[in-house]
Design a protein around this motif. Structure first.
Motif, mmCIF file in Angstrom:
data_model
loop_
_atom_site.group_PDB
_atom_site.id
_atom_site.type_symbol
_atom_site.label_atom_id
_atom_site.label_comp_id
_atom_site.label_asym_id
_atom_site.label_seq_id
_atom_site.Cartn_x
_atom_site.Cartn_y
_atom_site.Cartn_z
ATOM 1 N N MET A 8 0.842 -1.176 0.005
ATOM 2 C CA MET A 8 0.008 -0.141 -0.029
ATOM 3 C C MET A 8 0.836 1.316 0.025
ATOM 4 O O MET A 8 1.501 1.489 1.071
ATOM 5 C CB MET A 8 -0.842 -0.089 1.213
ATOM 6 C CG MET A 8 -1.840 -1.115 1.386
ATOM 7 S SD MET A 8 -2.899 -1.122 2.692
ATOM 8 C CE MET A 8 -1.728 -0.511 4.040
ATOM 9 N N ASN A 9 1.260 1.892 -1.173
ATOM 10 C CA ASN A 9 1.993 2.832 -1.160
ATOM 11 C C ASN A 9 3.416 2.566 -0.588
ATOM 12 O O ASN A 9 3.910 3.262 0.056
ATOM 13 C CB ASN A 9 1.544 4.185 -0.608
ATOM 14 C CG ASN A 9 0.062 4.758 -1.312
ATOM 15 O OD1 ASN A 9 -0.384 4.325 -2.441
ATOM 16 N ND2 ASN A 9 -0.616 5.482 -0.578
ATOM 17 N N THR A 10 3.799 1.485 -1.051
ATOM 18 C CA THR A 10 5.165 0.957 -0.562
ATOM 19 C C THR A 10 5.239 0.747 0.887
ATOM 20 O O THR A 10 6.325 0.441 1.525
ATOM 21 C CB THR A 10 6.425 1.903 -1.153
ATOM 22 O OG1 THR A 10 6.469 3.006 -0.279
ATOM 23 C CG2 THR A 10 6.485 2.256 -2.704
ATOM 24 N N LYS A 11 3.836 0.613 1.623
ATOM 25 C CA LYS A 11 4.237 0.449 3.022
ATOM 26 C C LYS A 11 3.897 -1.026 3.157
ATOM 27 O O LYS A 11 3.403 -1.710 2.334
ATOM 28 C CB LYS A 11 2.983 1.008 3.555
ATOM 29 C CG LYS A 11 3.070 2.661 3.523
ATOM 30 C CD LYS A 11 1.956 3.427 4.059
ATOM 31 C CE LYS A 11 1.897 4.987 3.809
ATOM 32 N NZ LYS A 11 0.637 5.527 4.188
ATOM 33 N N GLY A 12 3.955 -1.519 4.454
ATOM 34 C CA GLY A 12 3.731 -2.958 4.807
ATOM 35 C C GLY A 12 2.338 -2.837 4.930
ATOM 36 O O GLY A 12 1.617 -2.310 4.868
ATOM 37 N N ASN A 245 9.996 -4.183 2.847
ATOM 38 C CA ASN A 245 9.076 -4.688 2.088
ATOM 39 C C ASN A 245 9.374 -5.543 0.947
ATOM 40 O O ASN A 245 8.672 -6.806 0.604
ATOM 41 C CB ASN A 245 8.202 -3.817 1.581
ATOM 42 C CG ASN A 245 7.390 -3.106 2.715
ATOM 43 O OD1 ASN A 245 6.991 -3.556 3.745
ATOM 44 N ND2 ASN A 245 7.200 -1.588 2.613
ATOM 45 N N THR A 246 10.427 -5.367 0.206
ATOM 46 C CA THR A 246 11.068 -6.037 -0.762
ATOM 47 C C THR A 246 11.934 -7.209 -0.477
ATOM 48 O O THR A 246 12.115 -8.131 -1.072
ATOM 49 C CB THR A 246 11.861 -5.060 -1.795
ATOM 50 O OG1 THR A 246 12.721 -4.398 -1.335
ATOM 51 C CG2 THR A 246 10.698 -4.143 -2.382
ATOM 52 N N ASN A 247 12.634 -6.735 0.690
ATOM 53 C CA ASN A 247 13.639 -8.106 1.363
ATOM 54 C C ASN A 247 13.270 -8.467 2.589
ATOM 55 O O ASN A 247 14.127 -8.262 3.604
ATOM 56 C CB ASN A 247 15.117 -7.355 1.332
ATOM 57 C CG ASN A 247 15.620 -7.071 -0.368
ATOM 58 O OD1 ASN A 247 15.381 -8.181 -0.995
ATOM 59 N ND2 ASN A 247 16.085 -6.159 -0.436
ATOM 60 N N PRO A 248 12.085 -9.196 2.817
ATOM 61 C CA PRO A 248 11.503 -9.632 4.102
ATOM 62 C C PRO A 248 12.332 -10.718 4.810
ATOM 63 O O PRO A 248 12.373 -10.838 5.932
ATOM 64 C CB PRO A 248 10.166 -9.793 3.965
ATOM 65 C CG PRO A 248 10.143 -10.335 2.457
ATOM 66 C CD PRO A 248 11.030 -9.463 1.957
#
Length: 393
Positions: A8-12, A245-248
């Motif tokens: 959501m808008n780059t959010k978690g 978010n991209t590398n969890p």
């Protein structure tokens, strides 16, 4: 395995309606991500028969550690209370290792009574005390020697542990002397060597010189006629604080392959490791509420109800945590995000770009599952933050 957040808008991905009902500040743990992280870790470790022990110091929340214990990991402890907490969480005693430079008699006795797997011993005086206390109980204590390999982990000075200047472990030059000493200690059994070069290591090439040091030390030990059952390479695998978010999930595949490729294990020898931050950091967030927006002469401040008492890493290490305004999609503005503690160091982030916030909005400080809740204090007589699993909200 890839883990895809709903962005959501780059959010978690947060259950906003549920979070709004909880008293802030608090810790929120994403159980789905924790389980996927553990599954990846165990899958990669099992490829080589490696034995992971979760580092309790990263996060000792009883609900979190119980989930980790169920996945089959052992526990790495650095205090007697951690040993007790690990057993209460369900970690088998025969998978618990106990390290630390200053173990007290009470802590050693706690571990002896629990029949843990081994002590990671760090000095000759400690070996002598373990031997004495074990003899008083009619027991033989299994011990690994923590060796300082003088390997630079290229990380923050406060979390580097494997250089000659650090307080941890035996010098490599003293190894032969220490092994000869142990031969005269009847209530100690030497079962391995232990290493740990630092924390938040993102250059995985740092583990190659560690392997080379271990290989050379193994040759030295074998020349003395000593066979070791175990090699423990410690922890240290870092995470991506900037892009949760991209590398969890950390790169466990490369981490374990480094040891499989470069470490010369002997027949029947077991490799142990002690992941902590890499297990729990990304699944945890500190959720805090905006109390006031203050427009100063040169700065705009988002004053929140969480502070350095709840998450000390930014004040202690100048550490970065990604901050997300999770209850607003207003145009981006720049803030210094600060807490209420009566200290100028109580700053989470300066010049932080957030969706515009107002009183009552929630912020999430990401990647806070490690060294967050566990390091909280009651300075200013504040309440300790509560930790909640995503499954219980």
């Amino acid at each position: 395995m890839n883990y895809n957040f709903i962005k959501m808008n780059t959010k978690g991905n947060f259950p906003i309606d549920k979070l709004k009902k909880v008293q802030t500040p608090f810790y929120y743990y994403d159980v789905e991500l924790l389980n996927k992280t553990l599954d990846m870790l165990m899958s990669e470790a099992n490829k080589y028969g490696f034995c992971p022990h979760y580092a309790m110091k990263a996060n000792a929340n009883a609900k979190v550690t119980a989930l980790i214990a169920k996945k089959g990991l052992g526990a790495d402890c650095v205090s007697g209370n951690e040993v007790s907490a690990a057993i209460a969480a369900g970690f088998p005693a025969d998978k618990i290792v106990f390290a630390g430079v200053g173990k007290t008699d009470k802590e050693i006795n706690t571990a002896l009574d629990a029949n843990i797997f081994c002590f990671n011993a760090e000095s000759i005086p400690e070996l002598e005390v373990i031997n004495e206390l074990a003899a008083a109980k009619g027991k033989v204590a299994s011990v690994e020697l923590r060796i300082n390999p003088n390997v630079d982990a290229h990380t923050h000075a406060y979390i580097t542990t494997g250089l000659n200047e650090n307080k941890f472990g035996f010098s490599m030059d003293d190894l032969e002397k220490v092994i000869n000493l142990i031969k005269g200690l009847k209530n100690i059994k030497l079962i391995g060597l232990h290493f740990h070069i630092g924390s938040q290591i993102t250059d995985l090439g740092c583990f190659v010189p560690l392997c080379e040091r271990i290989n050379a030390l193994q040759d030295q030990v074998e020349a003395m006629g000593v066979k070791l059952e175990n090699i423990n390479v410690g922890g240290g695998l870092g995470i991506d604080y900037e892009n949760p978010n991209t590398n969890p999930i950390p790169d466990f595949k490369t981490y374990f392959s480094q040891f499989a490729q470069h470490l010369k294990l002997r027949n029947g020898q077991k490799l142990h490791c002690e992941p902590g931050r890499s297990v729990v950091a990304q699944c945890g967030s500190l959720i805090t509420k905006v109390t006031y927006v203050k427009k100063g002469k040169e700065k705009q401040f988002a004053i929140v109800d969480g502070g350095m008492t709840d998450l000390i890493r930014p004040a202690l290490y100048q550490a970065y945590h990604k901050i997300e305004a999770i209850t607003t999609d207003s145009a981006v503005e720049t803030y210094d995000v600060v807490g209420p503690i009566c200290e100028s160091s109580d700053v989470f982030q300066k010049d932080c770009k957030l969706n515009g916030v107002k009183r009552g909005d929630l912020l999430a400080l990401r990647s806070a599952g490690a060294y967050g809740e566990i390091m909280a204090s009651r300075y200013n007589l504040r309440e300790l933050p509560v930790g909640y699993l995503s499954t219980e909200l």
